[in-house]
Each structure stands twice: as C-alpha cells, then as structure tokens.
Design a protein around this motif. Sequence first.
Motif, PDB file in Angstrom:
ATOM      1  N   VAL A   1     -14.147  33.707  37.586  1.00 19.94           N
ATOM      2  CA  VAL A   1     -14.322  32.542  38.947  1.00 19.94           C
ATOM      3  C   VAL A   1     -13.776  31.090  38.171  1.00 19.94           C
ATOM      4  O   VAL A   1     -14.830  30.593  37.280  1.00 19.94           O
ATOM      5  CB  VAL A   1     -15.612  32.235  39.389  1.00 19.94           C
ATOM      6  CG1 VAL A   1     -15.382  31.294  40.336  1.00 19.94           C
ATOM      7  CG2 VAL A   1     -15.879  33.578  40.221  1.00 19.94           C
ATOM      8  N   GLN A   2     -12.654  30.527  38.480  1.00 24.49           N
ATOM      9  CA  GLN A   2     -12.106  29.511  37.844  1.00 24.49           C
ATOM     10  C   GLN A   2     -12.244  27.918  38.607  1.00 24.49           C
ATOM     11  O   GLN A   2     -11.798  28.287  39.909  1.00 24.49           O
ATOM     12  CB  GLN A   2     -10.876  29.613  37.151  1.00 24.49           C
ATOM     13  CG  GLN A   2     -10.475  28.363  36.339  1.00 24.49           C
ATOM     14  CD  GLN A   2      -8.807  28.599  35.780  1.00 24.49           C
ATOM     15  OE1 GLN A   2      -8.115  29.122  36.527  1.00 24.49           O
ATOM     16  NE2 GLN A   2      -8.577  27.897  34.678  1.00 24.49           N
ATOM     17  N   LYS A   3     -12.651  27.018  38.306  1.00 27.13           N
ATOM     18  CA  LYS A   3     -12.715  25.758  39.042  1.00 27.13           C
ATOM     19  C   LYS A   3     -12.392  24.677  38.115  1.00 27.13           C
ATOM     20  O   LYS A   3     -13.053  24.309  37.414  1.00 27.13           O
ATOM     21  CB  LYS A   3     -14.145  25.590  39.788  1.00 27.13           C
ATOM     22  CG  LYS A   3     -14.201  24.115  40.312  1.00 27.13           C
ATOM     23  CD  LYS A   3     -13.205  23.801  41.596  1.00 27.13           C
ATOM     24  CE  LYS A   3     -13.633  22.260  42.122  1.00 27.13           C
ATOM     25  NZ  LYS A   3     -12.550  21.529  41.317  1.00 27.13           N
ATOM     26  N   THR A   4     -11.087  23.924  38.378  1.00 28.96           N
ATOM     27  CA  THR A   4     -10.798  22.836  37.705  1.00 28.96           C
ATOM     28  C   THR A   4     -10.285  21.646  38.662  1.00 28.96           C
ATOM     29  O   THR A   4     -10.359  21.967  39.676  1.00 28.96           O
ATOM     30  CB  THR A   4      -9.793  23.011  36.757  1.00 28.96           C
ATOM     31  OG1 THR A   4      -8.458  23.189  37.440  1.00 28.96           O
ATOM     32  CG2 THR A   4      -9.917  24.445  35.955  1.00 28.96           C
ATOM     33  N   THR A   5     -10.253  20.676  37.753  1.00 29.16           N
ATOM     34  CA  THR A   5      -9.869  19.276  38.634  1.00 29.16           C
ATOM     35  C   THR A   5      -8.686  19.537  39.345  1.00 29.16           C
ATOM     36  O   THR A   5      -8.323  18.863  40.482  1.00 29.16           O
ATOM     37  CB  THR A   5     -10.008  18.213  37.768  1.00 29.16           C
ATOM     38  OG1 THR A   5     -11.229  18.194  37.167  1.00 29.16           O
ATOM     39  CG2 THR A   5      -9.626  16.847  38.612  1.00 29.16           C
ATOM     40  N   ALA A   6      -7.495  19.883  38.671  1.00 25.37           N
ATOM     41  CA  ALA A   6      -6.143  19.815  39.257  1.00 25.37           C
ATOM     42  C   ALA A   6      -5.715  21.346  39.506  1.00 25.37           C
ATOM     43  O   ALA A   6      -4.978  21.489  40.612  1.00 25.37           O
ATOM     44  CB  ALA A   6      -5.113  19.044  38.266  1.00 25.37           C
ATOM     45  N   GLY A   7      -5.482  22.221  38.436  1.00 22.75           N
ATOM     46  CA  GLY A   7      -4.990  23.366  38.531  1.00 22.75           C
ATOM     47  C   GLY A   7      -5.210  24.262  39.966  1.00 22.75           C
ATOM     48  O   GLY A   7      -4.553  24.693  40.421  1.00 22.75           O
ATOM     49  N   THR A   8      -6.450  24.350  39.706  1.00 23.07           N
ATOM     50  CA  THR A   8      -7.240  25.483  40.788  1.00 23.07           C
ATOM     51  C   THR A   8      -6.950  24.776  42.625  1.00 23.07           C
ATOM     52  O   THR A   8      -6.711  25.329  43.285  1.00 23.07           O
ATOM     53  CB  THR A   8      -8.577  25.825  40.676  1.00 23.07           C
ATOM     54  OG1 THR A   8      -9.350  24.609  40.450  1.00 23.07           O
ATOM     55  CG2 THR A   8      -8.769  26.538  39.308  1.00 23.07           C
ATOM     56  N   VAL A   9      -7.053  23.286  42.428  1.00 20.80           N
ATOM     57  CA  VAL A   9      -6.809  22.504  43.515  1.00 20.80           C
ATOM     58  C   VAL A   9      -5.507  22.693  43.938  1.00 20.80           C
ATOM     59  O   VAL A   9      -5.147  22.822  44.979  1.00 20.80           O
ATOM     60  CB  VAL A   9      -7.347  21.217  43.315  1.00 20.80           C
ATOM     61  CG1 VAL A   9      -7.081  20.222  44.567  1.00 20.80           C
ATOM     62  CG2 VAL A   9      -8.765  21.022  42.873  1.00 20.80           C
ATOM     63  N   GLY A  10      -4.489  22.643  43.024  1.00 17.34           N
ATOM     64  CA  GLY A  10      -3.180  22.786  43.564  1.00 17.34           C
ATOM     65  C   GLY A  10      -2.629  23.956  44.222  1.00 17.34           C
ATOM     66  O   GLY A  10      -1.973  24.149  44.896  1.00 17.34           O
ATOM     67  N   ALA A  11      -3.404  25.373  43.549  1.00 17.33           N
ATOM     68  CA  ALA A  11      -3.112  26.640  43.997  1.00 17.33           C
ATOM     69  C   ALA A  11      -3.665  26.710  45.319  1.00 17.33           C
ATOM     70  O   ALA A  11      -3.078  27.227  46.294  1.00 17.33           O
ATOM     71  CB  ALA A  11      -3.660  27.552  43.242  1.00 17.33           C
ATOM     72  N   LEU A  12      -4.953  26.319  45.591  1.00 20.67           N
ATOM     73  CA  LEU A  12      -5.622  26.357  47.029  1.00 20.67           C
ATOM     74  C   LEU A  12      -4.728  25.693  48.135  1.00 20.67           C
ATOM     75  O   LEU A  12      -4.737  25.634  49.263  1.00 20.67           O
ATOM     76  CB  LEU A  12      -6.910  25.935  46.825  1.00 20.67           C
ATOM     77  CG  LEU A  12      -7.902  27.028  45.984  1.00 20.67           C
ATOM     78  CD1 LEU A  12      -9.192  26.548  45.395  1.00 20.67           C
ATOM     79  CD2 LEU A  12      -8.144  28.104  47.050  1.00 20.67           C
ATOM     80  N   ALA A  13      -4.042  24.401  47.553  1.00 25.80           N
ATOM     81  CA  ALA A  13      -3.312  23.531  48.328  1.00 25.80           C
ATOM     82  C   ALA A  13      -2.046  24.294  49.102  1.00 25.80           C
ATOM     83  O   ALA A  13      -1.545  24.009  50.076  1.00 25.80           O
ATOM     84  CB  ALA A  13      -2.930  22.301  47.807  1.00 25.80           C
ATOM     85  N   VAL A  14      -1.438  25.385  48.527  1.00 17.72           N
ATOM     86  CA  VAL A  14      -0.351  26.197  48.905  1.00 17.72           C
ATOM     87  C   VAL A  14      -0.882  27.529  49.249  1.00 17.72           C
ATOM     88  O   VAL A  14      -0.043  28.567  49.260  1.00 17.72           O
ATOM     89  CB  VAL A  14       0.892  26.157  47.714  1.00 17.72           C
ATOM     90  CG1 VAL A  14       1.422  24.927  47.930  1.00 17.72           C
ATOM     91  CG2 VAL A  14       0.348  26.620  46.419  1.00 17.72           C
TER      92      VAL A  14
END
Length: 231
Positions: free
Chosen positions: A92-105
């Motif tokens: 399970v990965q949570k980061t500031t930018a990368g994981t947020v970017g994937a969830l945005a699309v």
Amino acid sequence: MKARFLGIAELTDVPDVAVVVDVMRAYTVAAWAFARGAGRVVLARSLKDALALKAGHPDWVTLKDGSPAPGFDLVNSPALLRDTDLSGRTVVQKTTAGTVGALAVKDAPLVLCASFVVAEATAGLLRARAPREVTYVVTGEGGRAEEDLACAEYIAGLAGGDAVDADPYLRRAAASRSAAELTQGVREGSTPEDVALCLELDRFPFAMAAAVEGDSLMVLRQVTRTDSPSA
Ligand SMILES: O=C(O)[C@H](CS(=O)(=O)O)OP(=O)(O)O
Ligand SMILES: [Mg+2]
C-alpha cells in the motif's frame, strides 16, 4: 500520437490514456517493489486510508513518503526498499505527488505509471496501442517538476517512434530541485543514493498499469509486453 503535459490541478477531463510520471520517487519505488516480488501496489488516497487497509489486512506492507511513522512498514526510498523481500506481498503506497496523480485519473480507460526505470517499457506499450492522444501527468511541483517533465517528454518521444538520446533528459532530472533535496538529505525517509537509482534508465523491462479493481481500490500492476492491460 499527440502528447499533452499537465499538472494534477490542470486535469479538467478524463483522458483516454494517461501516463502518470513520478521519477522522485513514487514510481521508481513502485517499480522496485515489483522487482522485489510484490504482487500489486494499492495506491492509497490518504494516510488514514492506508492505515485502515493495513488494519484490515495485517499482512499488507504499508509505505509512505516523508519520515517513518507508526503503522507504516517502509518509506518511499528505492535505496531503502531494494533489499526487502516483497515476494507475493500487497504493498500500500501513499505519497505526496505520485499516488495523488494516479488517483486523479482513476477513471481513465488506461493509466500507466512511469519513471525512467520503466521508460522504454512504457513507451513500447504506448507504441503498441497507438492511441490518438496521451496525457502525461507531471506530478511534481504543480506540473513543473523538471525530473517528471523530462521523463514525460522522453517517453513521449520514444512513444512517437523517434530515436531519442536519453542523456539530455537524464541531465535535466539530475539537475532538478528534487535531486538536490534528496542529495542534500532535505527530504526525510531518503538516502542520497536514491537519486542514482531514480536515474537508472530502463532498469526494469516491465511497464506499470493502474486500474480501479472490484473492491474500489486503485491497484497498480506490472505489465510485460505479452500482457494486455484492460482499456
Ligand atoms: O518521496 C518523495 O520524494 C516525494 C515527497 S515530496 O513530494 O517531496 O513531498 O513524494 P512523491 O509522491 O514520490 O513525489
Ligand atoms: Mg516526485
């Protein structure tokens, strides 16, 4: 193949094909997780969500950026992760930018997550599918992170069938603010060695595709040339 390069906040529609780029460090780390045997990487929306997943699945491996924290097994560092055996594990990965970017699309029919370590594999998959347009999500610094933009532009060139010299792109990434912060130890949960690992071109032969799966989780899986990610 048309390419557009957008920051997360600039996404106003659902792309047909999205390539979410985070060189330093989310999608270098995710690639290393697969190389160390992970079966899948669940991209968590928040630290709270990641901890809830861990509570429900104590065998899952939680990973966050920044400093180590209770409930998290690993930090977002390729150097600190690469000796960890993750055979068959769900990360399970949570980061500031990368994981947020994937969830945005997350609603896009095809979402690839990329960095230099999987650049050619990602471009090869795009060449095989030949979409009309690819949206590159430049995750860092509001879409201006030089390491992410350089990698996105490099992959776009390769995907378009160009013979592209990687050196100028890698040099841009090496000169980025992220590289400087990692080298100087400004970012917690890192070692200076992370930069070199993030700049290893085509270290891995697989691409990485993310999709919402049955349990509503955004799941990242490795894709080899013989696989066909759903779209
Ligand atoms: O772990 C990282 O290097 C960054 C942290 S931050 O963006 O500098 O806060 O996370 P990532 O999502 O991998 O860019
Ligand atoms: Mg980043």
